[in-house]
Design an enzyme around this catalytic site. Structure first.
Site, PDB file in Angstrom:
ATOM      1  N   HIS A  26       1.188  -1.036   0.180  1.00  0.00           N
ATOM      2  CA  HIS A  26       0.456  -0.275  -0.116  1.00  0.00           C
ATOM      3  C   HIS A  26       0.732   1.725   0.079  1.00  0.00           C
ATOM      4  CE1 HIS A  26      -2.565  -3.056   2.329  1.00  0.00           C
ATOM      5  NE2 HIS A  26      -3.072  -3.251   0.943  1.00  0.00           N
ATOM      6  N   CYS A  51      -8.256  17.672  18.112  1.00  0.00           N
ATOM      7  CA  CYS A  51      -8.791  17.704  19.144  1.00  0.00           C
ATOM      8  C   CYS A  51      -8.955  18.996  19.822  1.00  0.00           C
ATOM      9  CB  CYS A  51      -7.490  16.961  20.183  1.00  0.00           C
ATOM     10  SG  CYS A  51      -7.600  15.079  20.328  1.00  0.00           S
ATOM     11  N   CYS A  73      -0.693  11.711   8.958  1.00  0.00           N
ATOM     12  CA  CYS A  73      -0.993  10.910   7.567  1.00  0.00           C
ATOM     13  C   CYS A  73      -0.201  11.560   6.801  1.00  0.00           C
ATOM     14  CB  CYS A  73      -2.751  11.598   7.592  1.00  0.00           C
ATOM     15  SG  CYS A  73      -3.090  10.677   4.950  1.00  0.00           S
ATOM     16  N   HIS A  93      -9.681   9.093  10.696  1.00  0.00           N
ATOM     17  CA  HIS A  93      -8.905  10.329   9.706  1.00  0.00           C
ATOM     18  C   HIS A  93      -9.343   8.912   9.432  1.00  0.00           C
ATOM     19  CE1 HIS A  93      -6.941  12.091   6.967  1.00  0.00           C
ATOM     20  NE2 HIS A  93      -6.254  11.713   6.653  1.00  0.00           N
ATOM     21  N   CYS A 118      -2.507  -3.176   6.203  1.00  0.00           N
ATOM     22  CA  CYS A 118      -1.883  -4.459   6.969  1.00  0.00           C
ATOM     23  C   CYS A 118      -1.476  -4.409   8.156  1.00  0.00           C
ATOM     24  CB  CYS A 118      -0.132  -4.280   6.001  1.00  0.00           C
ATOM     25  SG  CYS A 118       0.019  -3.830   4.965  1.00  0.00           S
ATOM     26  N   CYS A 204      -0.688  -0.710  27.151  1.00  0.00           N
ATOM     27  CA  CYS A 204      -0.996   0.211  27.811  1.00  0.00           C
ATOM     28  C   CYS A 204      -0.754  -1.757  28.635  1.00  0.00           C
ATOM     29  CB  CYS A 204      -2.439   0.609  27.802  1.00  0.00           C
ATOM     30  SG  CYS A 204      -3.447  -0.702  26.769  1.00  0.00           S
ATOM     31  N   HIS A 760      -8.652  -1.447  27.163  1.00  0.00           N
ATOM     32  CA  HIS A 760      -7.476  -0.288  27.651  1.00  0.00           C
ATOM     33  C   HIS A 760      -7.585  -1.044  28.885  1.00  0.00           C
ATOM     34  CE1 HIS A 760      -5.129   2.543  27.922  1.00  0.00           C
ATOM     35  NE2 HIS A 760      -5.711   2.803  29.191  1.00  0.00           N
TER      36      HIS A 760
END
Length: 826
Positions: A26, A51, A73, A93, A118, A204, A760
């Site tokens: 890609h 934000c 991006c 996005h 991927c 996390c 999370h």
């Protein structure tokens, strides 16, 4: 035109030849250098655009404290917060429908490139097209700074410092107020600090565990000792003829241990509010490659790999030191030196710092209902994995179902069901969310069934061989051997020198997963009369569905005979043991004894012994436990289920060696000398026989249902002060005499919120003064007394990666706990 030129460019041949990593397909569609150059003019770096527009009405300082990672991006230059943030604007996005997809993003924190399609990281070098684009972005971001960028960045840094100061002052004010209420003096030397941890990409699960380990001050103290150069330790000789101990000069610790020590020092001494544990995480990934790839993993598995990795490094240090003490290199060793080194390693006089802090011991007590002989199996653990019953499933307890199975079922179906239920109940089911984890669970079930069949074949051959040996030897020496069984509750065996018929063993070969979740093939023996120079490490099943012990008479072995050792790979090498068996080894009964080993070399050591134990007190605990049998939503009930009394009957009967010998020597004995095995009903219970300084409890919320994994979201109540006495044996070690309490104070929680697919991990940590009693227990072995119980006051914090917030104890107790960390206070 710009778009056509960009698409027409191909990756240079040089770059393709240099790069060994496969390129993403890609890359061509996801990279637009022309659009990037336009978008990166006069842009605010490392700030999420979405934000920024959404948070105009929100408090700015509150957003600064969260500090999410920002991704750029590579198609249009959009900057969005990553997956570790609450909004996940970068991911949104990518998922927004467009004519041309925006696959590729660049991390502005560590400059790694990720392909959403991927779902993996893309490797690049400076010579190829992707590497050139990354270099250009880094220059624009200020790595090679221009003057206007310096001014702008300086202004932003000043604002950030002001906000940092204000938030820090506010936190200190709140902290001092809470401490004043609880009358706790602020001592910077003994106070444990709480800091945020940077998310390295879906880490996390790692950060939550590290927060709790950083709140274990005794771990930092022991690591300081381990790091000391030129450490000399003394190991007592295994041979009683040698009086002087062996002096061993230890090498520096391994890379994982050093990284752990460095991380704890940064958490304690670093002036920054946020620590990046990149080096420690990379060392963990080297030990266990499964944690690579920025995928969500399981916190308990991470803790297991981390502690086992550090313990393995410590054992390697000791082994190398012993080799150097004998003046030999690891390349050329004669057999005599090899045997000496093995003997010293089996002495295990130097427990690792991991075992000294987190290590405990479980004892499984089994008593035959007929002869009332009590046998004990000792097994070490680093944490306890407790079952969580799901009310919504509407299923009965799987263990109870297995105990009540009848002999009318077919053997094959019964074995398959027992293996399946064993994995569901007491094994540590992998709790990751990736396809790799689910495939691993399927392979595990197949592997377990295969190993079970293999063990049955080995056992049949072993039984046949030993029956031949015993029969031949009995015909010549039957009149010399005599066994007396004076009464119920004890076994007293009389010997005639040179008579070896009675030197038999009970062999148990069972494929199981131990308390720590590690699968192993286990050989368990109950030899009441074995040589002290060759004590064998043995084990018995910890599950009710493995309660049927399989025994075989064994020819007595020579004092220099080989051991049938427990293999970590699960393979039982029985051939080497049979080669060294002899029939005429004279053993003095006065020299024969049972030795209980405290092995720290294997993750879960098991030692089998037959005791002259009082049957009335064999299953007694330090305190009453029946009060926890009804409250199914508490951690005490989970411990009650884990240590409950079980019945071994029907298909799970016990093969009792004492009853078998009694029948063989009785009037109904077979004339041909063949032993007819006697299966009896029995009772079994597992209790804690060594209370660890730091108790780690794992609630098994991720459970296997067929070939799928599901999460149990049921709230389990857990206390701030936990009494482990109702789940300890009467002779529990590390407990003061005549004490009926074993108290632990909660200081850390790992919580998993969300579902199996999208969750999370966060941590609750208690900032408190370091415990003197805990340090004395770990460093010097001083057992806490009833009159010396310390205060458990402190301030709780909720940590979600970089975000740290003070919380009341009520919020901690209402959390959906996955891991619980308790420290010993009494």
């Amino acid at each position: 035109m710009g778009k056509k030129r960009t698409k027409g460019k191909s990756v240079p041949e040089k770059a393709s030849s240099e790069s060994t990593e496969p390129m993403c397909r890609h890359l061509r569609k996801g990279l637009e250098q022309g659009n990037l150059k336009k978008a990166l003019v006069n842009v605010e770096w490392n700030i999420c655009q979405d934000c920024k527009t959404d948070n105009k009405v929100k408090d700015k300082s509150e957003e600064e404290a969260e500090d999410p990672s920002v991704w750029l991006c590579l198609k249009c230059g959009h900057q969005g917060c990553g997956r570790d943030s609450q909004e996940q604007h970068a991911l949104k996005h990518y998922t927004t429908p467009r004519s041309e997809p925006h696959y590729l993003v660049l991390s502005l924190d560590n400059w790694s490139v990720w392909c959403y399609k991927c779902d993996e990281e893309i490797k690049y070098c400076s010579s190829n097209r992707l590497g050139q684009v990354v270099d250009y972005v880094r220059k624009q971001a200020g790595r090679i700074t221009s003057k206007p960028a310096e001014k702008n960045n300086g202004h932003i840094e000043l604002e950030n410092k002001k906000l940092e100061k204000e938030s820090k002052n506010e936190q200190e004010r709140e902290k001092s107020e809470s401490m004043a209420k609880e009358n706790i003096p602020l001592d910077s030397a003994s106070q444990i600090t709480v800091k945020g941890l940077s998310n390295l990409g879906n880490t996390c699960f790692f950060n939550a565990v590290m927060q709790n380990l950083s709140q274990t001050p005794v771990l930092r103290e022991l690591l300081k000792e381990v790091k000391m150069s030129g450490t000399i330790v003394k190991i007592e000789p295994p041979d009683l003829a040698l009086t002087e101990p062996l002096e061993v000069n230890l090498e520096p610790p391994g890379p994982l241990t050093l990284a752990m020590s460095q991380f704890l020092n940064e958490m304690q001494e670093n002036k920054k509010r946020i620590v990046t544990p990149k080096e420690l995480f990379s060392q963990v990934c080297k030990k266990a490659t499964r944690f690579k790839g920025y995928q969500q993993q399981d916190s308990q598995e991470l803790l297991r790999y981390l502690l086992d990795g550090m313990r393995a490094e410590e054992h390697q240090r000791v082994s190398k030191g012993i080799l150097k003490a004998f003046g030999n290199s690891t390349e050329k060793l004669d057999e005599e030196v090899k045997n000496k080194v093995k003997d010293y390693e089996k002495k295990k006089a130097i427990p690792s710092f991991v075992d000294r802090i987190f290590g405990g011991e479980l004892t499984s007590t089994i008593m035959c209902d007929d002869c009332r002989t009590v046998s004990l199996v000792h097994e070490s653990f680093l944490d306890l994995s407790l079952p969580v019953l799901d009310d919504q499933s509407g299923k009965k307890n799987i263990n109870d179902k297995n105990v009540k199975k009848t002999m009318e079922e077919e053997d094959k179906d019964s074995e398959e069901e027992k293996d399946d239920s064993y994995m569901k109940t007491r094994s540590d089911v992998p709790s990751g969310t990736s396809k790799h984890t689910q495939k691993k669970a399927k392979k595990q079930a197949k592997k377990q069934a295969k190993n079970q069949r293999r063990q049955q074949k080995i056992q049949e051959r072993f039984l046949h061989f030993n029956e031949i040996c015993t029969t031949n030897y009995t015909e010549d020496n039957d009149h010399e051997a005599e066994t007396a069984l004076p009464g119920e509750g004890e076994v007293d065996t009389e010997f005639n020198r040179g008579s070896q018929e009675e030197l038999t063993q009970t062999e148990l070969c069972a494929n199981q997963k131990d308390v720590n979740g590690q699968e192993e093939m286990i050989e368990s023996a109950a030899d009441e009369r074995k040589c002290p120079e060759h004590p064998e490490v043995k084990s018995v099943s910890t599950e009710s569905d493995l309660g049927s012990l399989t025994s075989a008479p064994e020819c007595p072995r020579d004092l220099n005979g080989a051991f049938l050792e427990e293999r970590t790979s699960g393979e039982l090498d029985i051939t080497n043991g049979l080669k060294n068996l002899t029939l005429n080894a004279a053993v003095d009964p006065d020299e024969i004894s049972i030795e209980i080993l405290n092995d720290s070399h294997s993750p879960a050591l098991k030692v089998y012994e037959v005791m002259n134990e009082d049957p009335e007190t064999a299953f007694c605990t330090l305190a009453n436990r029946e009060a926890f049998s009804t409250d199914e939503c508490s951690i005490q009930h989970c411990l009650y289920q884990f240590t409950r009394n079980e019945k071994l009957q029907d298909a799970n009967k016990l093969l009792c060696e004492v009853c078998t010998r009694r029948q063989c020597n009785g009037p109904k004995a077979n004339i041909k000398g063949e032993r007819k095995h006697v299966y009896t009903n029995a009772k079994k219970q597992m209790l804690v026989s060594l209370a660890p300084p730091v108790l780690t409890l794992h609630l098994k919320r991720f459970q296997q249902a067929g070939f799928n994994l599901r999460k149990v979201n049921k709230h389990i109540k857990f206390p701030e002060i936990l009494d482990l006495a109702p789940f300890c044996t009467l002779k529990c070690k590390n407990v003061a005499e005549e004490s009926t309490r074993v108290l632990y104070s909660l200081y850390g929680v790992v919580e998993h919120s969300g579902t199996m697919r999208s969750g999370h991990y966060t941590a609750y940590a208690k900032e408190r003064t370091a415990s003197c009693h805990l340090s004395n227990l770990v460093l010097h072995g001083d057992i806490p007394q009833d009159c010396e119980m310390e205060s458990t006051k402190g301030q709780w914090f909720h940590i979600s990666d970089t975000h740290v917030q003070a919380v009341p104890i009520t919020k901690v107790l209402n959390s959906q706990a996955y891991l619980l960390f308790y420290e010993r206070i009494l």
